[in-house]
Design a protein around this motif. Structure first.
Motif, mmCIF file in Angstrom:
data_model
loop_
_atom_site.group_PDB
_atom_site.id
_atom_site.type_symbol
_atom_site.label_atom_id
_atom_site.label_comp_id
_atom_site.label_asym_id
_atom_site.label_seq_id
_atom_site.Cartn_x
_atom_site.Cartn_y
_atom_site.Cartn_z
ATOM 1 N N ILE A 219 72.825 71.571 89.446
ATOM 2 C CA ILE A 219 74.056 71.308 88.707
ATOM 3 C C ILE A 219 74.931 72.553 88.722
ATOM 4 N N ILE A 220 76.153 72.411 89.194
ATOM 5 C CA ILE A 220 77.180 73.443 89.050
ATOM 6 C C ILE A 220 78.361 72.738 88.400
ATOM 7 N N GLN A 221 78.365 72.734 87.087
ATOM 8 C CA GLN A 221 79.325 71.917 86.365
ATOM 9 C C GLN A 221 79.627 72.570 85.022
ATOM 10 N N TYR A 222 80.897 72.853 84.765
ATOM 11 C CA TYR A 222 81.283 73.560 83.548
ATOM 12 C C TYR A 222 81.784 72.560 82.512
ATOM 13 N N CYS A 223 80.828 71.909 81.853
ATOM 14 C CA CYS A 223 81.153 70.901 80.852
ATOM 15 C C CYS A 223 80.651 71.362 79.483
ATOM 16 N N ASN A 224 81.033 70.628 78.453
ATOM 17 C CA ASN A 224 80.713 71.036 77.089
ATOM 18 C C ASN A 224 79.268 70.743 76.699
ATOM 19 N N ILE A 225 78.724 69.654 77.191
ATOM 20 C CA ILE A 225 77.372 69.238 76.831
ATOM 21 C C ILE A 225 76.625 68.836 78.095
ATOM 22 N N CYS A 226 75.368 69.253 78.183
ATOM 23 C CA CYS A 226 74.540 68.873 79.328
ATOM 24 C C CYS A 226 73.163 68.449 78.828
ATOM 25 N N ASN A 227 72.850 67.172 78.981
ATOM 26 C CA ASN A 227 71.546 66.630 78.596
ATOM 27 C C ASN A 227 70.844 66.086 79.831
ATOM 28 N N ILE A 228 69.597 66.482 80.010
ATOM 29 C CA ILE A 228 68.833 66.051 81.181
ATOM 30 C C ILE A 228 67.541 65.393 80.726
ATOM 31 N N LEU B 273 60.831 65.886 86.762
ATOM 32 C CA LEU B 273 61.564 66.978 87.391
ATOM 33 C C LEU B 273 60.647 68.179 87.646
ATOM 34 N N VAL B 274 60.740 68.748 88.852
ATOM 35 C CA VAL B 274 59.944 69.928 89.193
ATOM 36 C C VAL B 274 60.822 71.135 89.508
ATOM 37 N N SER B 275 62.128 70.912 89.722
ATOM 38 C CA SER B 275 63.015 72.028 90.043
ATOM 39 C C SER B 275 64.410 71.758 89.493
ATOM 40 N N LEU B 276 64.928 72.729 88.719
ATOM 41 C CA LEU B 276 66.278 72.640 88.176
ATOM 42 C C LEU B 276 67.020 73.938 88.459
ATOM 43 N N ASP B 277 68.169 73.820 89.114
ATOM 44 C CA ASP B 277 69.060 74.955 89.359
ATOM 45 C C ASP B 277 70.379 74.616 88.672
ATOM 46 N N TYR B 278 70.676 75.339 87.591
ATOM 47 C CA TYR B 278 71.813 74.976 86.741
ATOM 48 C C TYR B 278 72.780 76.136 86.576
ATOM 49 N N LYS B 279 74.076 75.846 86.710
ATOM 50 C CA LYS B 279 75.120 76.823 86.432
ATOM 51 C C LYS B 279 76.186 76.145 85.583
ATOM 52 N N GLY B 280 76.440 76.711 84.399
ATOM 53 C CA GLY B 280 77.427 76.105 83.512
ATOM 54 C C GLY B 280 77.646 76.950 82.275
ATOM 55 N N TYR B 281 78.459 76.431 81.363
ATOM 56 C CA TYR B 281 78.772 77.165 80.141
ATOM 57 C C TYR B 281 77.627 77.126 79.139
ATOM 58 N N GLU B 282 77.036 75.960 78.985
ATOM 59 C CA GLU B 282 76.043 75.749 77.941
ATOM 60 C C GLU B 282 74.629 75.682 78.507
ATOM 61 N N ILE B 283 73.660 76.057 77.683
ATOM 62 C CA ILE B 283 72.262 75.874 78.053
ATOM 63 C C ILE B 283 71.932 74.389 77.931
ATOM 64 N N PRO B 284 71.381 73.784 78.966
ATOM 65 C CA PRO B 284 71.141 72.334 78.928
ATOM 66 C C PRO B 284 69.987 71.959 78.005
ATOM 67 N N GLU B 285 70.050 70.752 77.492
ATOM 68 C CA GLU B 285 68.942 70.186 76.736
ATOM 69 C C GLU B 285 68.080 69.384 77.702
ATOM 70 N N LEU B 286 66.774 69.673 77.698
ATOM 71 C CA LEU B 286 65.881 69.071 78.686
ATOM 72 C C LEU B 286 64.822 68.194 78.050
ATOM 73 N N ASN B 287 64.496 67.137 78.755
ATOM 74 C CA ASN B 287 63.350 66.302 78.414
ATOM 75 C C ASN B 287 62.575 66.069 79.704
ATOM 76 N N ILE B 288 61.577 66.918 79.933
ATOM 77 C CA ILE B 288 60.740 66.795 81.121
ATOM 78 C C ILE B 288 59.283 66.845 80.698
ATOM 79 N N ALA B 289 58.407 66.362 81.560
ATOM 80 C CA ALA B 289 57.013 66.195 81.146
ATOM 81 C C ALA B 289 56.014 66.888 82.059
ATOM 82 N N ARG B 290 56.484 67.722 82.984
ATOM 83 C CA ARG B 290 55.561 68.385 83.893
ATOM 84 C C ARG B 290 56.053 69.795 84.181
ATOM 85 N N GLU B 291 55.197 70.609 84.799
ATOM 86 C CA GLU B 291 55.576 71.976 85.117
ATOM 87 C C GLU B 291 56.795 71.989 86.032
ATOM 88 N N SER B 292 57.761 72.839 85.679
ATOM 89 C CA SER B 292 59.010 72.864 86.430
ATOM 90 C C SER B 292 59.470 74.292 86.667
#
Length: 211
Positions: free
Chosen positions: A141-150, A155-174
């Motif tokens: 994700i390279i997206q400058y938005c106000n809210i980021c929920n995942i 998910l095993v790999s997340l590469d994120y660039k944005g204004y806010e720290i994303p909220e995550l719901n994942i269930a395995r090592e990532s």
């Protein structure tokens, strides 16, 4: 393309990029070429056309398509809800500088139940980014938005660039890589603490603060 159409020659990859600044007059021809590619069992489709109204319903209906890459196209005001869309073949989706809204994005992901890789980069119309996909394994994700929920339990790999720290719901090592563009303050550190206290098990977390 006429030779491919008449001969029903299979197409592994079809890539079409904009050459002229004013290419609106070419859209009917693009539609024709695209239809030939889809009818000839194309597996990888790359479209790079500014403001091109990509016929997403037609594209997703292609049973052979495994990877779709859209640059500078628009998915508005087309509504995915106006037809039944179910692309069980698509595994990789990339949207860069594409025009769409939050509802269109989630409906698009819902239409690809077996997607494993998704890239969203600098798309207009996304003030709130909410991603829910059970099959998703790789997300960029390279997206400058106000809210980021995942919400992506596999998910095993997340590469994120944005204004806010994303909220995550994942269930395995990532493996998580965060590039955050935001001034450091108390609220930001509270969000970071909440993020790191997620009950999920991180295999690796990289944090880069960009001012």
């Amino acid at each position: 393309m006429e030779r491919y159409g008449k001969g029903k020659i299979p197409i592994e990859k079809f890539e079409l990029s904009e050459i002229f600044v004013d290419s609106l007059q070419l859209f009917p021809m693009v539609d024709k070429w695209l239809l030939i590619a889809l009818q000839n069992s194309v597996k990888e489709l790359v479209l790079h056309f500014k403001s091109y109204p990509a016929p997403i319903l037609t594209i997703l209906a292609a049973k052979s398509l495994r990877e779709l890459v859209l640059h500078d196209c628009t998915l508005m005001p087309v509504s995915l809800s106006c037809g039944v869309v179910n692309s069980n073949s698509l595994r990789k989706l990339s949207l860069s500088n594409v025009t769409l809204d939050e509802n269109m994005l989630q409906t698009l992901l819902n239409s690809c139940p077996l997607i494993v890789s998704f890239i969203v980069e600098n798309c207009s119309g996304l003030n709130v980014l909410k991603i829910k996909a059970d099959s998703l394994k790789v997300l960029k994700i390279i997206q400058y938005c106000n809210i980021c929920n995942i919400d992506a339990p596999n998910l095993v790999s997340l590469d994120y660039k944005g204004y806010e720290i994303p909220e995550l719901n994942i269930a395995r090592e990532s493996k998580i890589i965060l590039h955050c563009l935001l001034s450091l303050n108390t609220a930001w550190f509270c969000k970071l603490r909440k993020f790191l206290s997620n009950p999920s098990s991180w295999s690796e977390v990289s944090l880069c603060i960009l001012k």
